[in-house]
Design an enzyme around this catalytic site. Structure first.
Site, PDB file in Angstrom:
ATOM      1  N   GLY A 172       0.773  -1.334   0.063  1.00 33.70           N
ATOM      2  CA  GLY A 172      -0.028  -0.156   0.186  1.00 33.70           C
ATOM      3  C   GLY A 172       0.948   1.127  -0.073  1.00 33.70           C
ATOM      4  O   GLY A 172       2.064   1.180   0.345  1.00 33.70           O
ATOM      5  N   GLN A 178       3.428  10.179   1.132  1.00 35.64           N
ATOM      6  CA  GLN A 178       4.568   9.319   1.106  1.00 35.64           C
ATOM      7  C   GLN A 178       5.445   9.574  -0.212  1.00 35.64           C
ATOM      8  O   GLN A 178       6.674   9.284  -0.015  1.00 35.64           O
ATOM      9  CB  GLN A 178       4.319   7.649   1.107  1.00 35.64           C
ATOM     10  N   HIS A 209      -2.630   7.254   6.769  1.00 40.05           N
ATOM     11  CA  HIS A 209      -1.577   8.088   6.221  1.00 40.05           C
ATOM     12  C   HIS A 209      -2.123   9.512   5.639  1.00 40.05           C
ATOM     13  O   HIS A 209      -1.592  10.501   5.744  1.00 40.05           O
ATOM     14  CB  HIS A 209      -0.856   7.507   4.958  1.00 40.05           C
ATOM     15  N   HIS A 246      -4.315   1.264   7.382  1.00 42.50           N
ATOM     16  CA  HIS A 246      -2.878   2.078   7.543  1.00 42.50           C
ATOM     17  C   HIS A 246      -2.905   3.173   6.638  1.00 42.50           C
ATOM     18  O   HIS A 246      -2.394   4.201   6.868  1.00 42.50           O
ATOM     19  CB  HIS A 246      -1.793   0.858   7.267  1.00 42.50           C
ATOM     20  N   GLU A 247      -3.019   2.874   5.245  1.00 43.55           N
ATOM     21  CA  GLU A 247      -3.064   3.973   4.303  1.00 43.55           C
ATOM     22  C   GLU A 247      -4.085   5.314   4.327  1.00 43.55           C
ATOM     23  O   GLU A 247      -3.907   6.403   4.208  1.00 43.55           O
ATOM     24  CB  GLU A 247      -3.329   3.522   2.846  1.00 43.55           C
ATOM     25  N   CYS A 261       6.238  -0.055   7.276  1.00 43.66           N
ATOM     26  CA  CYS A 261       5.749   1.060   6.390  1.00 43.66           C
ATOM     27  C   CYS A 261       6.888   1.492   5.557  1.00 43.66           C
ATOM     28  O   CYS A 261       7.917   1.514   6.183  1.00 43.66           O
ATOM     29  CB  CYS A 261       5.432   2.073   7.418  1.00 43.66           C
ATOM     30  N   LEU A 262       6.772   1.924   4.364  1.00 50.38           N
ATOM     31  CA  LEU A 262       7.826   2.444   3.357  1.00 50.38           C
ATOM     32  C   LEU A 262       8.380   3.544   3.808  1.00 50.38           C
ATOM     33  O   LEU A 262       9.562   3.707   3.618  1.00 50.38           O
ATOM     34  CB  LEU A 262       7.205   2.387   1.988  1.00 50.38           C
TER      35      LEU A 262
END
Ligand code: CO
Length: 167
Positions: A46, A51, A138, A134-135, A92-93
Site C-alpha cells: 500500500g 509518502q 496516512h 494503514h493507508e 511502512c515504506l
C-alpha cells in the site's frame, strides 16, 4: 510511468491531513500509475500520496490474491470499523526496516471514488482491511507509530534516537 522517491520519517508531510481530490483528470491517472509503480518497486502492499510528496487524498493498495487489486482509492472514507480487532505486525515504506505490532479492526467498510469519479463502496477483511486502515491513516497525517501501544511507542522513539534503526 516513474518510480517516485519515498518520503521517510520524520518528513513533516507524513503529519499532514491531505487535500480532497476534485479533478478526475489525466493528471490524477498519471499520479496513480506512478504510485502503483513505486509501491511495486519497493515491494509495498500500500502507498499513500504524502509518502511520495503529493498533497491529495489518494491511496493505492495491492494485496496478492485480492480480486479488487491493484486498487486506487480516491478520497476514501472508512464508514465502519468492526469492534473485533486483530494484533498484527505492520511495516511502512516511510519507516524502512521497522516492524511493530498494532491493533486493527478485522473488517472495515470504505467508500471512495474510482479514477472515473464514480463513488464505490467495498467491505475488506484481514490483510486488505489492515492495509486500508494503514493507508487511510496516512492521508489523515497519522502513521502506525500513533497506533502502537505506549511501550512500543517508547521503544520506537528510543530506537530512533539511538540510531539503532536507520531511516
Ligand atoms: Co505506511
Amino acid at each position: 510511468m516513474a518510480v517516485l522517491e519515498i518520503c521517510k520519517y520524520p518528513n513533516p508531510i507524513l503529519k499532514k491531513k491531505l487535500s480532497l481530490v476534485t479533478n478526475f483528470n489525466s493528471n490524477l491517472k498519471k499520479i496513480v500509475q506512478d504510485m502503483i509503480e513505486t509501491m511495486h518497486a519497493y515491494n509495498g502492499i500500500g502507498l499513500a500520496a504524502n509518502q511520495v510528496g503529493i498533497d491529495a487524498r489518494i491511496v493505492v493498495i495491492d494485496i496478492k490474491n485480492e480480486k479488487n487489486c491493484p486498487l486506487a482509492l480516491i478520497n476514501p472514507e472508512i464508514t465502519y470499523f468492526s469492534k473485533e480487532k486483530s494484533r498484527v505486525e505492520e511495516g511502512c515504506l516511510s519507516f524502512p526496516g521497522y516492524f511493530e505490532k498494532v491493533y486493527r479492526s478485522k473488517t472495515v467498510k470504505v467508500t471512495y471514488f474510482d479514477l472515473n469519479g464514480k463513488k464505490q463502496e467495498i467491505v475488506a477483511e484481514g490483510l486488505f482491511s489492515q492495509a486500508i486502515q494503514h493507508e487511510v491513516d496516512h492521508i489523515n497525517g497519522i502513521t502506525f507509530v500513533t497506533r502502537m501501544a505506549i511501550l512500543k511507542k517508547i521503544k520506537f522513539f528510543l530506537n530512533y534516537h539511538l540510531r539503532k534503526i536507520k531511516f
